[in-house]
Design an enzyme around this catalytic site. Structure first.
Site, PDB file in Angstrom:
ATOM      1  N   GLU A  37       0.843  -1.208   0.000  1.00 47.92           N
ATOM      2  CA  GLU A  37       0.000   0.000   0.000  1.00 47.92           C
ATOM      3  C   GLU A  37       0.870   1.247   0.000  1.00 47.92           C
ATOM      4  O   GLU A  37       1.888   1.307   0.693  1.00 47.92           O
ATOM      5  CB  GLU A  37      -0.917   0.006   1.234  1.00 47.92           C
ATOM      6  N   THR A  74      -7.224   1.343 -20.084  1.00 49.51           N
ATOM      7  CA  THR A  74      -6.930  -0.019 -19.660  1.00 49.51           C
ATOM      8  C   THR A  74      -5.555  -0.366 -20.221  1.00 49.51           C
ATOM      9  O   THR A  74      -5.038   0.325 -21.096  1.00 49.51           O
ATOM     10  CB  THR A  74      -7.934  -1.044 -20.252  1.00 49.51           C
TER      11      THR A  74
HETATM   12  C1  LIG Z   1     -12.952  -1.393 -21.500  1.00 47.65           C
HETATM   13  C2  LIG Z   1     -13.268  -0.002 -21.116  1.00 47.65           C
HETATM   14  C3  LIG Z   1     -13.271   0.409 -19.769  1.00 47.65           C
HETATM   15  C4  LIG Z   1     -13.256  -0.538 -18.606  1.00 47.65           C
HETATM   16  O1  LIG Z   1     -12.211  -1.345 -18.454  1.00 47.65           O
HETATM   17  P1  LIG Z   1     -12.279  -2.551 -17.415  1.00 47.65           P
HETATM   18  O2  LIG Z   1     -10.858  -2.924 -17.274  1.00 47.65           O
HETATM   19  O3  LIG Z   1     -13.157  -3.582 -18.028  1.00 47.65           O
HETATM   20  O4  LIG Z   1     -12.849  -2.014 -16.142  1.00 47.65           O
HETATM   21  C5  LIG Z   1     -13.444   1.750 -19.490  1.00 47.65           C
HETATM   22  N1  LIG Z   1     -13.638   2.645 -20.463  1.00 47.65           N
HETATM   23  C6  LIG Z   1     -13.682   2.283 -21.761  1.00 47.65           C
HETATM   24  C7  LIG Z   1     -13.912   3.331 -22.798  1.00 47.65           C
HETATM   25  C8  LIG Z   1     -13.514   0.951 -22.132  1.00 47.65           C
HETATM   26  O5  LIG Z   1     -13.598   0.595 -23.414  1.00 47.65           O
END
Ligand SMILES: *Cc1c(COP(=O)(O)O)cnc(C)c1O
Length: 431
Positions: A56, A226
């Site tokens: 953390e 991501t």
């Molecule tokens: C895939 C995506 C997310 C979310 O990602 P996760 O890892 O599934 O939480 C957020 N914003 C956009 C525009 C996405 O395409």
């Protein structure tokens, strides 16, 4: 050591299932636009002893002992991603894209504040204000969308809505929009209404890193992404800024100075929305950023786009309606109504041929989200497998043939056998 006793249990059930999933991935054609295949070294970093460590805090500012090694790893991840995107600040701890967005909103908004995002039913994301998501429950969302005739965002309309709604935060970026974004125009709109501008580049970040698309970092205050989509890293998220700045909310540190936005964002990740960081995933992110810095990743990103453009053109040639008439990035959205098909039927038909796509609402869809009128396809995963433009023509032919024969299981089986045979030629790392 009692660990011998606790670790003597052999889980054949789960490992057999993992083997089954590996075979599914190996034999099929993966066209889900948000998926990709990581390298052996990314996979090894994820499945490492780093998962045992609590850390953390941030490098050199931890709440636990024994963090010397993970400090180095996390710092390398930060340095590499800053180099990759030309950022001055990054936090690589968000567990996912949704977590990155939650942290940004916690940092820059108060409950009840107004946000403006791209409509989910036009290709936006749940975390940009959907009523079923925290972003639509804690904040007051409004939305902009695409034009029915062109399938494109009309920036004048975005400005109109922003002027009317006066949001605190404008969000750009999407999950199913195949065209590039005018970040300069969006920044001008944000400045006009006194909003912060956030770009969520979760989908095209790998192409943006290699400068194949407009640069959001130049104009947007905060960028989230991501790491597992076109960026081809482990499942995770991150937040970046090209310029740090004093927070506009008057929040001061104990010395009476305005706190910097980077401090607000760091503390919105931890302790604001997360506990201990996933250092094994952060190590895998560092490896993936290292891979993305290599010239070979530029070739990969270019091939992803070439493949998508070839695929879109071939669908159009075969009479399919590609929303906006093509693609600038790695994905396309196809309206199946002119072929008298639904997204649900397309998804269910194609999976019988081992082609994985997802059904997707198209703008102004008249069907429910469980049925939909469209399908979304992307090329990041098959490009990693090594497929090129000629293969795209073959894939579209298979898809077209399968959809025309959706009630003919014999035909679908024949297509599947051809696909399985073909995909064996493109190895996939197993771990
Ligand atoms: C895939 C995506 C997310 C979310 O990602 P996760 O890892 O599934 O939480 C957020 N914003 C956009 C525009 C996405 O395409």
């Amino acid at each position: 050591m009692n660990s011998t006793a606790t670790h003597s249990y052999k889980d054949t059930t789960i490992f057999n299932l993992i083997e089954q999933e590996y075979k599914r991935q190996l034999h099929g054609i993966e066209l889900i636009a948000s998926e990709n295949f990581v390298s052996e070294q990314v996979m090894r970093a994820m499945g490492s002893v780093l998962t045992n460590k609590y850390a953390e805090g941030l490098p050199k500012k931890r709440y636990y002992g024994g963090c010397e090694v993970v400090d180095e790893i996390e710092q390398i991840a930060i340095d590499r991603v800053k180099e990759l995107f030309g950022a001055v600040w990054a936090n690589v701890q968000p567990h996912s894209g949704a977590q990155a967005n939650a942290a940004v909103m916690l940092a820059v908004l108060k409950p009840g504040d107004k946000i403006l995002g791209f409509d989910l039913s036009h290709g936006g994301h749940l975390t940009h204000g959907s009523p079923v998501n925290f972003s639509g429950k804690l904040y007051q969302p409004s939305f902009y969308g695409v034009e029915p005739e062109t399938g494109l965002i009309n920036w004048d309309k975005v400005e109109e809505i922003a002027m009317r709604e006066k949001p605190k935060l404008i969000i750009c970026g999407a999950s199913a929009y195949s065209r590039d974004w005018d970040y300069a125009r969006l920044r001008a709109i944000a400045d006009q209404v006194g909003a912060l501008l956030m770009a969520d580049i979760s989908h095209p970040s790998g192409l943006i890193a290699k400068k194949l698309l407009n640069d959001p970092l130049e104009y947007c205050h905060i960028i989230t992404t991501t790491t597992h989509k076109t960026l081809r890293g482990p499942r995770g998220g991150l937040i970046m800024m090209r310029k740090d700045f004093e927070n506009p909310f008057g929040l001061k540190n104990p010395k009476g100075e305005l706190r910097m936005m980077s401090e607000l964002l760091d503390s919105a990740v931890f302790p604001g929305t997360q506990g201990g960081p996933l250092e094994h995933v952060i190590a895998a992110k560092a490896v993936a950023f290292g891979e993305a810095l290599e010239p070979s990743f530029a070739e990969y990103a270019q091939q992803v786009r070439k493949n998508a453009q070839t695929m879109a053109q071939e669908f159009i040639r075969r009479g399919y309606k590609v929303i906006s008439g093509g693609t600038d990035n790695h994905l396309m959205l196809i309206d199946l109504r002119s072929k008298n098909l639904t997204g649900k039927l397309a998804q269910e038909t194609l999976i019988k041929a081992d082609i994985t796509i997802n059904k997707n609402a198209v703008p102004f869809d008249d069907k429910s989200p469980f049925v939909t009128s469209g399908m979304r396809l992307g090329t990041p995963a098959i490009t990693t497998r090594g497929l090129k433009e000629n293969d795209m023509l073959q894939i579209v032919e298979w898809i077209d043939e399968a959809l025309q024969n959706h009630d003919n299981d014999t035909k679908l089986n024949q297509i599947r056998e051809k696909i399985n045979l073909q995909m064996q030629k493109y190895p996939l790392f197993a771990y």
